[in-house]
Motif scaffolding. Structure first.
Motif, PDB file in Angstrom:
ATOM      1  N   ARG A   1       0.821  -1.223   0.000  1.00  9.71           N
ATOM      2  CA  ARG A   1       0.000   0.000   0.000  1.00  9.71           C
ATOM      3  C   ARG A   1       0.851   1.269   0.000  1.00  9.71           C
ATOM      4  NH1 ARG A   1      -5.472  -0.754   2.720  1.00  9.71           N
ATOM      5  NH2 ARG A   1      -6.016  -2.906   2.206  1.00  9.71           N
ATOM      6  N   ASP A  12      -3.230  -8.936   2.334  1.00 10.16           N
ATOM      7  CA  ASP A  12      -4.648  -8.632   2.610  1.00 10.16           C
ATOM      8  C   ASP A  12      -5.144  -9.299   3.890  1.00 10.16           C
ATOM      9  OD1 ASP A  12      -4.715 -11.278   1.896  1.00 10.16           O
ATOM     10  OD2 ASP A  12      -6.284 -11.064   0.375  1.00 10.16           O
ATOM     11  N   VAL A  49      -7.593  -7.063   5.806  1.00  5.24           N
ATOM     12  CA  VAL A  49      -8.681  -6.393   5.091  1.00  5.24           C
ATOM     13  C   VAL A  49     -10.033  -6.899   5.599  1.00  5.24           C
ATOM     14  CG1 VAL A  49      -9.774  -6.038   2.833  1.00  5.24           C
ATOM     15  CG2 VAL A  49      -7.279  -5.967   3.054  1.00  5.24           C
ATOM     16  N   ASP A  50     -10.845  -5.970   6.063  1.00  3.38           N
ATOM     17  CA  ASP A  50     -12.183  -6.255   6.601  1.00  3.38           C
ATOM     18  C   ASP A  50     -12.161  -7.109   7.860  1.00  3.38           C
ATOM     19  OD1 ASP A  50     -13.425  -4.744   4.664  1.00  3.38           O
ATOM     20  OD2 ASP A  50     -13.551  -6.420   3.257  1.00  3.38           O
ATOM     21  N   ARG A  70      -6.456   0.840  10.407  1.00  2.00           N
ATOM     22  CA  ARG A  70      -7.400   1.135   9.313  1.00  2.00           C
ATOM     23  C   ARG A  70      -6.663   1.298   7.998  1.00  2.00           C
ATOM     24  NH1 ARG A  70     -10.004   4.954  12.943  1.00  2.00           N
ATOM     25  NH2 ARG A  70     -11.590   3.792  14.100  1.00  2.00           N
ATOM     26  N   GLY A  97      -6.502  -1.747   6.135  1.00  2.00           N
ATOM     27  CA  GLY A  97      -7.768  -2.311   5.667  1.00  2.00           C
ATOM     28  C   GLY A  97      -8.670  -2.843   6.759  1.00  2.00           C
TER      29      GLY A  97
END
Lengths: 281, 281
Positions: free
Chosen positions: B26, B138, B141-142, B166, B169
């Motif tokens: 990122r 990832d 993520v979520d 955050r 992700g």
């Protein structure tokens, strides 16, 4: 397996529907007839291509069948098998029930002397999703199906059932009905009971912190409560026996937590990891 | 989050490696330094692109860091955080430990008065596979990350930690360290203990009949026994409390099995299904 056979499936849920789909996709049957109480389920089974014909009349549905598979909930299996045996000339009648002892004993008692061509089966395949709409032609591929002859079952009948399940892609294991019930008491029924107990006693306010560990450990608790109550009712002694073993283990672990005996706790976790890793999935 | 920051990750296992991968993919950091005891793990972390630089010297590794994440096993977190706090000018030091009460209390006690910029974190993400070779950009993520300020933690430090997670992700939940430990005692530590007990007491001869139900319910028992022993040792009171609730439920179910009280068993299965279905995964 000869292809010019007629197969009737009594109960077209996930398992029955998947048997039909597999038979039709593999072109193993001349005709697959689905039988059920509810026209709605039969229509779904027709719609997904799991059966060629549908009937709500069990006598008519099995009249021309060479093979009948009773795929109804365990509490209905004995009644359905006995009705099928009276109504048809099938040379193989089997079921898919998760319990076998009570079912096989009752069928043998009720049909004694009438040569019913029944031998029990239990495909170790399924899903927490139910109904013919979730049926899959590959549900049995590389899965184990337990065929459970009693002492009275002729060898060729057992072989016929094994051949049937192998033709759908399954691996077949043979064992007696009581031995089967002990084994699945440990490997299926107890895990279901424990997963349900865990889910039921997780405080609602803590659920936002439930992640994959909780999700995996409680997954089977999403299964149908009525079907599982029937399973427990048919295999209570074996489940109680396995539950007692588990509770003994939990009491031991509780004592070790309370007395800070981390070495013994780690030993249990290591033993558990060995057993779990041995499964390989 | 400003991009011109240097981040040091102490402990480059699955979680530490995934933080590094996410930061780099990122483009959130100027430089990611990995610190660990074993050169082999650091080399793996370099090879998969989880870190820019590696060091086995914690003092050197954190010297220029604005953010330090201590991603070592829970038993090492307090020591590592205290050493980091003495060695750097980071404005955020956090950890990823699965327990928070003992860790946060001990760090606060040992660093009292020295404004260590520490606030605890627990990402509810992971895998039974370990090591930087299984790291994923990832992974967060979520997923939920719990940030656990104590009464002494300044608000802006809590916000800084939340902002950090955050940016990878994650969804962030804030709660106190003790409240966190109670919650994960129920949603993570007890399921792990029970899954391990189930696996450990499954008779070896029955394993050929273990299917997806057993596999799901015992999956977490494949986790690292040493890491999990540390977790249990740091949260024993909460785990004992939740274990007592579960055993009460199991004793009740045993009584209902023994007395053929199928209605009550079905009620428990229905309650469990409701809770499980509410999770939605």
């Amino acid at each position: 397996m000869p292809v010019a056979i007629n197969v009737t499936i009594v109960g077209v849920g996930l398992i029955g529907g998947s048997i039909g789909l597999a038979l039709r996709e593999r072109k193993l049957a001349n005709r697959v007839v689905g039988c059920g109480r509810r026209q709605q389920s039969l229509n779904k089974a027709l719609a997904v291509g799991a059966i060629d014909e549908a009937s709500t009349d069990i006598t008519a549905a099995v009249a021309d069948a060479e093979i009948v598979v009773v795929a109804s909930p365990v509490a209905s299996v004995v009644d359905h098998v006995c009705r099928v045996a009276e109504s048809c000339r099938a040379d193989l009648i089997t079921d898919v029930g998760s319990t076998k002892g009570l079912i096989c004993r009752q069928i043998e008692k009720q049909l004694s002397g009438s040569n019913p061509h029944f031998v029990g089966s239990h495909p170790l395949a399924g899903d927490h999703r139910t109904g013919p709409e979730n049926a899959r032609a590959d549900l049995f591929v590389d899965r184990t199906v337990v065929v459970t002859p009693s002492e009275q079952t002729p060898d060729n009948l057992t072989q016929r059932a094994a051949e049937f399940w192998r033709s759908l892609g399954a691996k077949v294991v043979e064992m007696g009905p009581e031995e089967h019930d002990q084994a699945v008491g440990a490997t299926s029924h107890l895990p279901h009971l424990v997963a349900s107990a865990l889910a039921a006693c997780t405080p609602h306010k803590f659920l936002p912190l439930a992640a994959t560990g909780w999700a995996d450990t409680t997954r089977v608790a999403a299964g149908d409560p009525e079907l599982w109550t029937q399973i427990f009712s048919q295999n209570a002694p074996a489940v109680i026996n396995e539950l007692d073993n588990l509770m003994e283990q939990l009491v031991k672990l509780r004592g070790e937590l309370a007395s800070s005996d981390w070495q013994r706790i780690q030993e249990t976790l290591e033993k558990a990891k060995q057993v779990r890793d041995a499964l390989g999935i």
